[in-house]
Design a protein around this motif. Structure first.
Motif, mmCIF file in Angstrom:
data_model
loop_
_atom_site.group_PDB
_atom_site.id
_atom_site.type_symbol
_atom_site.label_atom_id
_atom_site.label_comp_id
_atom_site.label_asym_id
_atom_site.label_seq_id
_atom_site.Cartn_x
_atom_site.Cartn_y
_atom_site.Cartn_z
ATOM 1 N N SER A 29 0.859 -1.182 0.000
ATOM 2 C CA SER A 29 0.000 0.000 0.000
ATOM 3 C C SER A 29 0.894 1.230 0.000
ATOM 4 N N THR A 68 -9.954 0.941 3.402
ATOM 5 C CA THR A 68 -10.118 1.440 2.043
ATOM 6 C C THR A 68 -8.767 1.835 1.452
ATOM 7 N N THR A 98 -6.081 1.693 -2.403
ATOM 8 C CA THR A 98 -5.607 0.911 -3.541
ATOM 9 C C THR A 98 -4.376 0.119 -3.107
ATOM 10 N N PRO A 116 -3.279 -4.698 -9.335
ATOM 11 C CA PRO A 116 -3.862 -3.712 -8.422
ATOM 12 C C PRO A 116 -5.252 -4.142 -7.949
ATOM 13 N N THR A 152 -8.589 -2.510 -5.525
ATOM 14 C CA THR A 152 -9.128 -1.327 -4.854
ATOM 15 C C THR A 152 -10.243 -1.726 -3.891
ATOM 16 N N ARG A 205 -13.241 0.090 -2.012
ATOM 17 C CA ARG A 205 -13.975 1.347 -2.010
ATOM 18 C C ARG A 205 -14.458 1.711 -0.609
ATOM 19 N N SER A 254 -12.568 -4.515 -5.644
ATOM 20 C CA SER A 254 -12.542 -4.590 -7.100
ATOM 21 C C SER A 254 -11.113 -4.815 -7.590
#
Length: 584
Positions: free
Chosen positions: A183, A206, A208, A225, A227, A229, A235
């Motif tokens: 991260s 939360t 990415t 990657p 993500t 949210r 996702s």
């Protein structure tokens, strides 16, 4: 007191009496149908109920299993009250488990209504309709109920990233692949893929993240990657990482040297050449093991090579043996077998031993004994087995009998200056443990003097659990404080079993001086700790280059040795010795 005040007091008293009356009248012995239970379960106090068990086991024979998750974050919700209705009557109640699952047993086929309530009012109540078919399946299959948060802003996102690693092109799932989670350029957690290539990281906020796979492996590194949210949605929901095998930089050739009667030739020099004339060699020679096996490793090119076994004290030099190494690392032939002519007058040796019951000491008949050169033997009524025509070397021995745990061990056959031979260990007797407890295994072994091969008696042997432990903590990395996670092996300092190495056996029982056994162990990994007295080790921290220390035993003054990570399998005896066991 003013008249209006008195009236209010009287009214308050009347309301209290009404509440108490309703509560008492609403409580029914042996049921949950009271105003209080209705408050906690969401049930109607006057709701009719039905007992499904009265339908009989031939009708009420199915199960309903489902999961409750947060509609906002996807988190699996625990302690959710679930009510099951059949033909508009309450049939059963339950609560979800820690992983969000609910379960109803012994239900008939038909249409069911389910209601879901959050005891702390964090989530809005929900309803769900499903049908149980005659074959026991449900429609929809694998029901998942989503409950919406009443105050989404108060829910702390604790998401989970899941995925798998596979080989590009074939789709083969890759086990034991190192996975790193980053991260903002900082490593925050690591994991290893399981047997089916799966990995996961839990309790993530939360942001990415970058997942890196394949570090320090035979595959090119790859990254993906992911993500999370603000609403907790991950996702992609399931991350699939494909790895490509690295180009092979080092090749190898494996083979055997055998005599005209297929006997292995030990300690024989084998050379590798670049040309068929055997004039140019780019690599160092090697020697055969006790089973006649040889290896050439670190070959830099995929091409044709030529092998030659040198002459020995009683064998002739071999002809040139061609082997082609392919670009994918395979060889043709797959296993090279070089033939040498052995003088039939060469001196070989005989090895014999006994197999016996570990608890009674009685000999075991019809035990199958196999050694690495392919020879087989069965024990006689005295538990004795014999192998003849063996050359000096190190051999693997496999022992098995129905109703007993199988065992793999090894021994050395050493030729003395005067032409006689000895084995290490000095006696070739082995115990078999009766497989009385299904699903369990054992550890057996022997501690010997590595020079004489004689066993050392009266040593204290302890078994401890050796397991993988995951540690998580907040650490300062650079200018940021991040949560880091590491997984590694450490011991549990609770002694599971204690034994001693044995003394010389009495007449009729094999000499097992220095041997020990630890039986009825659950499958898993263990640490065995051996000392000369009863002094117990204490736990100390061992640093291995990461953020955490890992618990291991200290070395007491009477310490002899410790063996970490001995694996026990169901129905097998894991055999360990301190003498040389290397065989190929």
């Amino acid at each position: 007191m003013p008249l209006i005040g008195k009236r209010n007091l009287v009214l308050l008293f009347v309301i209290k009496l009404l509440v108490i009356g309703l509560f008492v009248s609403g409580c029914q012995e042996g049921t949950n149908k009271s105003p209080v239970s209705a408050l906690f379960t969401g049930l109607d106090v006057n709701q009719a109920t039905v007992d499904l068990t009265t339908l009989g086991d031939d009708v009420a024979k199915h199960n309903i299993v489902g999961t409750v998750v947060s509609q906002n974050t996807g988190e699996k919700l625990a302690n959710i009250a679930v009510n099951l209705y059949y033909e508009s009557q309450l049939a059963a109640t339950t609560k979800t488990t820690s992983d969000g699952q609910f379960y109803f047993a012994k239900v008939p086929s038909g249409l069911f209504d389910l209601t879901f309530f959050s005891p702390d009012n964090t989530y809005a109540s929900a309803t769900y309709i499903l049908r149980v078919l005659d074959n026991g399946t449900t429609a929809p299959a694998n029901p998942e109920v989503k409950m919406a948060a009443l105050n989404p802003g108060q829910i702390k996102v604790q998401a989970k990233i899941e995925g798998e690693v596979m080989m590009a092109g074939t789709g083969t799932k890759l086990a034991n692949i190192n996975i790193e989670l980053e991260s903002n350029g900082t490593l925050i957690s690591t994991a290893l893929t399981g047997s089916l290539g799966q990995f996961s990281f839990s309790n993530l906020g939360t942001g990415t993240f970058i997942i890196r796979a394949g570090k320090a492996s035979n595959y090119e590194e790859s990254q993906q990657p992911v993500t999370i949210r603000d609403d907790g949605v991950v996702s992609p929901r399931y991350t699939i990482i494909s790895l490509t095998a690295k180009p092979i930089e080092n090749f190898s050739i494996t083979g055997y040297v055998r005599s005209q009667d297929k006997q292995p030739i030990a300690s024989l020099k084998v050379e590798i050449y670049d040309d068929q004339a055997l004039t140019k060699s780019s690599y160092a020679p090697t020697y055969t093991t006790g089973e006649g096996k040889f290896f050439f490793q670190g070959l830099k090119e995929a091409r044709m090579y030529f092998l030659k076994a040198n002459s020995g004290s009683a064998t002739n030099m071999s002809e040139a043996f061609p082997v082609r190494v392919m670009e994918n690392g395979s060889t043709s032939p797959a296993v090279s077998e070089i033939l040498v002519i052995r003088d039939d007058k060469i001196k070989t040796h005989e090895v014999s031993g006994k197999i016996f019951d570990a608890f009674t000491g009685g000999p075991l008949e019809y035990v199958a004994v196999k050694i690495g050169n392919g020879s087989n033997s069965l024990t006689d009524k005295n538990g004795k087995y014999t192998f003849s025509d063996l050359l000096p070397g190190t051999y693997k021995i496999e022992i098995s009998k129905f109703g007993y745990e199988s065992m793999d061990a090894s021994f050395q056959l050493v030729q003395n200056v005067d032409g006689t031979a000895k084995t290490i260990p000095a006696t070739m007797s082995y115990p078999l443990v009766h497989n009385m407890k299904t699903g369990y295994g054992s550890i057996a072994g022997r501690y010997v003097d590595e020079i004489t091969g004689a066993g050392i008696s009266d040593l204290v042997v302890r078994a401890y659990k050796w397991g993988l432990v995951t540690k998580t903590a907040w650490r300062v990395v650079g200018s940021s404080t991040v949560q880091v996670t590491e997984t590694d092996w450490q011991w549990s300092d609770d002694v599971l079993l204690t034994s001693r190495t044995s003394n010389t056996g009495i007449d009729g029982i094999p000499d097992l001086k220095g041997s020990f056994k630890l039986t009825h162990l659950a499958p898993g990994h263990y640490l065995v700790y051996i000392t000369t007295d009863l002094t117990k080790p204490i736990s100390i921290g061992e640093y291995r280059g990461g953020y955490f220390s890992w618990e291991v035993p200290n070395k007491v003054a009477t310490f002899k040795t410790e063996i970490r990570g001995l694996q026990v399998d169901a129905g097998k005896t894991t055999y360990w010795t301190n003498y040389e066991q290397e065989y190929k």
